[in-house]
Design a protein around this motif. Structure first.
Motif, short mmCIF file in Angstrom:
data_model
loop_
_atom_site.label_atom_id
_atom_site.label_comp_id
_atom_site.label_asym_id
_atom_site.label_seq_id
_atom_site.Cartn_x
_atom_site.Cartn_y
_atom_site.Cartn_z
N VAL B 106 0.84 -1.20 0.00
CA VAL B 106 0.00 0.00 0.00
C VAL B 106 0.88 1.25 0.00
O VAL B 106 2.07 1.19 0.24
N SER B 107 0.25 2.41 -0.26
CA SER B 107 1.01 3.66 -0.42
C SER B 107 1.65 4.13 0.88
O SER B 107 1.29 3.66 1.97
N ALA B 108 2.58 5.07 0.75
CA ALA B 108 3.24 5.66 1.92
C ALA B 108 2.19 6.30 2.84
O ALA B 108 2.21 6.12 4.06
N GLY B 109 1.26 7.02 2.23
CA GLY B 109 0.22 7.69 3.01
C GLY B 109 -0.62 6.69 3.79
O GLY B 109 -0.95 6.90 4.95
N GLU B 139 11.26 13.92 6.26
CA GLU B 139 11.93 14.38 5.04
C GLU B 139 11.57 13.55 3.81
O GLU B 139 12.43 13.21 3.00
N ILE B 140 10.28 13.19 3.69
CA ILE B 140 9.79 12.55 2.47
C ILE B 140 8.87 13.57 1.78
O ILE B 140 7.95 14.09 2.40
N GLN B 158 13.11 3.34 5.64
CA GLN B 158 13.31 3.36 7.08
C GLN B 158 12.67 4.60 7.69
O GLN B 158 12.08 4.55 8.77
N ARG B 159 12.77 5.74 6.98
CA ARG B 159 12.15 6.97 7.50
C ARG B 159 10.63 6.84 7.50
O ARG B 159 9.96 7.33 8.41
N LEU B 160 10.10 6.15 6.48
CA LEU B 160 8.65 5.92 6.44
C LEU B 160 8.22 5.03 7.62
O LEU B 160 7.20 5.28 8.26
N GLN B 161 9.04 4.03 7.92
CA GLN B 161 8.70 3.15 9.04
C GLN B 161 8.67 3.94 10.35
O GLN B 161 7.81 3.73 11.22
N ILE B 162 9.60 4.88 10.47
CA ILE B 162 9.64 5.72 11.67
C ILE B 162 8.38 6.59 11.75
O ILE B 162 7.74 6.69 12.80
N ALA B 163 7.98 7.17 10.61
CA ALA B 163 6.77 8.00 10.60
C ALA B 163 5.55 7.16 10.98
O ALA B 163 4.70 7.58 11.77
N ARG B 164 5.46 5.94 10.44
CA ARG B 164 4.33 5.05 10.74
C ARG B 164 4.26 4.76 12.24
O ARG B 164 3.18 4.68 12.81
N ASN B 165 5.43 4.64 12.87
CA ASN B 165 5.47 4.34 14.30
C ASN B 165 5.12 5.55 15.15
O ASN B 165 4.51 5.41 16.20
N LEU B 166 5.56 6.73 14.71
CA LEU B 166 5.43 7.90 15.60
C LEU B 166 4.11 8.64 15.44
O LEU B 166 3.78 9.51 16.25
N VAL B 167 3.35 8.31 14.39
CA VAL B 167 2.14 9.08 14.11
C VAL B 167 1.11 9.00 15.25
O VAL B 167 0.33 9.93 15.45
N THR B 168 1.12 7.93 16.02
CA THR B 168 0.15 7.82 17.12
C THR B 168 0.67 8.41 18.43
O THR B 168 0.10 8.18 19.49
N ALA B 169 1.79 9.16 18.35
CA ALA B 169 2.40 9.77 19.53
C ALA B 169 2.68 8.73 20.63
O ALA B 169 2.20 8.86 21.75
N PRO B 170 3.46 7.69 20.30
CA PRO B 170 3.78 6.68 21.31
C PRO B 170 4.67 7.27 22.40
O PRO B 170 5.30 8.31 22.20
N ARG B 171 4.69 6.61 23.56
CA ARG B 171 5.55 7.06 24.66
C ARG B 171 6.81 6.23 24.75
O ARG B 171 7.81 6.63 25.32
N LEU B 172 6.74 4.99 24.20
CA LEU B 172 7.87 4.07 24.29
C LEU B 172 8.10 3.46 22.92
O LEU B 172 7.17 2.93 22.31
#
Lengths: 234, 258
Positions: B106-109, B139-140, B158-172
């Motif tokens: 699926v797309s980046a978005g 930076e995408i 890898q930057r996309l994976q980081i965005a996918r992880n951080l979008v929900t404002a995780p604490r850990l």
């Protein structure tokens, strides 16, 4: 409460890759530093002056004794403090100008210098403005400000390091040969900056091989060779 | 400084049959703290990360997590559904291989938006807006939002994976060799990005890496593992500049000087 009290600290390096060779450096080193004075660690090279500074910064382990720092109105023993306590002491209380800059990839000189202020919660634009003023005072060419310092000369890197160390108002400042690779004009700037810190009540501990600089800034000298554990010829 | 750890680990152990995965692991992780777990392959660091993130069931010990509401919960006794919800919302997990953490078809978005939908957001415009915002933070370029990860370079994935992880404002956030396999210049850019995000968001992070330079740049604290146990731990620059244990001295002395 004195800003810094050092009691009976000792250091021995154990070289496990050389069969567990023990290299005792010093023991029972004690001194105190008051606000507004610059204590100079003296003695020939190899007696452990840099090791003492690194222990004061929490960068080297402490085998015995205590290092009491007045941190947010209470004493913290850096010889036993947890990592997050050491980091909090560094953020608020303890500044350090190391001999060599450890450059972080991709971060421009200006940000390296402004970083301690931003970590303290300063406004970013204001922090960068103060960083510019510090780099200008140390005569670092303006075209270098936006570049990462990894490719700078030794003297240029040292000036970035000095600007970073002096930019915040930490009550204690440690200086490891801050003038070693500087020309006379910039040495004079650093001497002025040290005098300003003393006047502002900062407690300084420094190592200066340049006798002229040392004589001008030292309030007192502690001869570290008095505590040396190294035998003659070692 | 806050006065309660976000994670309290006591006597954690995992064996694979007769073989030891990890044992006697005890530590506290504090809010905003980045802990690097270093050691060679086979030292137990990935086993430890998988146990901590509950992707693998430990055999013994306890992991207590401080929930958003301040309550402290033992992860071993938490119901499966609640633990899954935690993993989707409050936690992130960045894999070494982006393909393990992204949906490649699926797309980046959609990769970024999916995590938002998992926590109940259904407003298409808002999801796309948040996804765009996160793509720019890693930076995408905005015009790549409809491209799939297969069209991305390794560093971008890898930057996309980081965005996918951080979008929900995780604490850990757990990270397993996040810069492994990338070119040095791509690695530097990713490290710089991660350093900024961790600091700006005040994230607590446990990062497994065999690369001591990565540990130095990103972490506050280091635990050195060997044969399934922690043999040395402390402030990152103390462990790297004044290593005490024979194995840590060997590791530090093995770094090539660039």
């Amino acid at each position: 409460m004195l800003p810094l009290r050092v009691r009976d600290i000792a250091k021995t390096f154990v070289m496990h890759l050389r069969g567990g060779l023990r290299l005792p450096v010093f023991s029972n080193v004690s001194f105190e530093v008051a606000a507004g004075e610059c204590l100079v660690l003296g003695g020939p090279s190899g007696v452990g002056k840099s090791s003492i500074l690194k222990m004061l910064y929490g960068n080297y382990g402490v085998d015995a004794g205590e290092i009491l720092v007045a941190h947010a109105c209470r004493p913290v023993d850096l010889a036993k403090a947890l990592p997050r306590e050491v980091l909090d002491v560094r953020r608020l209380t303890l500044g350090y100008v190391s001999q060599f800059l450890r450059a972080i990839p991709r971060v421009p000189a200006l940000e390296v210098v402004a970083d301690p202020l931003i970590a303290l919660g300063s406004d970013r634009a204001e922090a960068l403005e103060r960083a510019e003023a510090a780099l200008a005072r140390l005569n670092l060419p303006r075209e270098l400000w936006s570049l990462p310092p990894a490719t700078f000369s030794g003297g240029e890197q040292q000036r970035v390091n000095i600007a970073r160390g002096f930019i915040s108002d930490h009550p204690i400042l440690l200086l490891d040969e801050p003038t070693a690779s500087l020309d006379a004009a910039n040495r004079a700037v650093v001497v002025d900056m040290i005098e300003e810190k003393k006047a502002a009540g900062t407690a300084l501990v420094g190592i200066f091989h340049d006798e002229d600089v040392r004589d001008r800034v030292a309030s007192r000298v502690v001869d570290v060779s008095r505590y040396s554990q190294r035998r003659a010829g070692q | 400084m806050t006065d309660a750890p976000i994670l309290e680990v006591r006597d954690l152990a995992k064996t694979y049959g007769a073989r030891l995965g990890c044992a006697d692991i005890s530590f506290d992780l504090w809010p905003g703290e980045v802990l690097a777990v270093v050691g060679e392959s086979g030292s137990g660091k990935t086993t430890l990360l998988n146990c901590l993130s509950t992707r693998l069931a430990a055999d013994g010990g306890s992991i207590v997590y401080a929930m958003r509401d301040g309550s402290r919960r033992d992860l071993a006794t938490m119901p499966e559904a609640e633990r899954r919800f935690l993993m989707r919302t409050d936690w992130g997990f960045v894999h070494q291989n982006p393909a393990d953490g992204l949906r490649m078809g699926v797309s980046a978005g959609a990769n970024v938006g999916e995590r938002l939908m998992a926590i109940g957001d259904r407003h298409y415009g808002r999801i796309r807006g948040t996804a765009l915002d996160w793509l720019s933070r890693v930076e995408i370029a905005a015009d790549r939002i409809d491209d799939g990860p297969r069209a991305f370079s390794g560093g971008m994935r890898q930057r996309l994976q980081i965005a996918r992880n951080l979008v929900t404002a995780p604490r850990l956030v757990f990270m397993d060799e996040p810069t492994g396999g990338l070119d040095v210049s791509v690695q530097a850019r990713l490290l710089d990005l991660m350093r900024g995000l961790v600091r700006d968001l005040g994230l607590s992070v446990i990062i497994v890496t065999h690369d001591l330079a990565v540990a130095r740049l990103l972490s506050h604290r280091i635990m050195v593992m060997k044969d399934g146990r922690v043999i040395e731990e402390g402030l990152t620059d103390r462990v790297l500049d004044d290593p005490r244990q024979p194995y840590t001295q060997l590791l530090v002395s093995s770094i090539p000087q660039a």
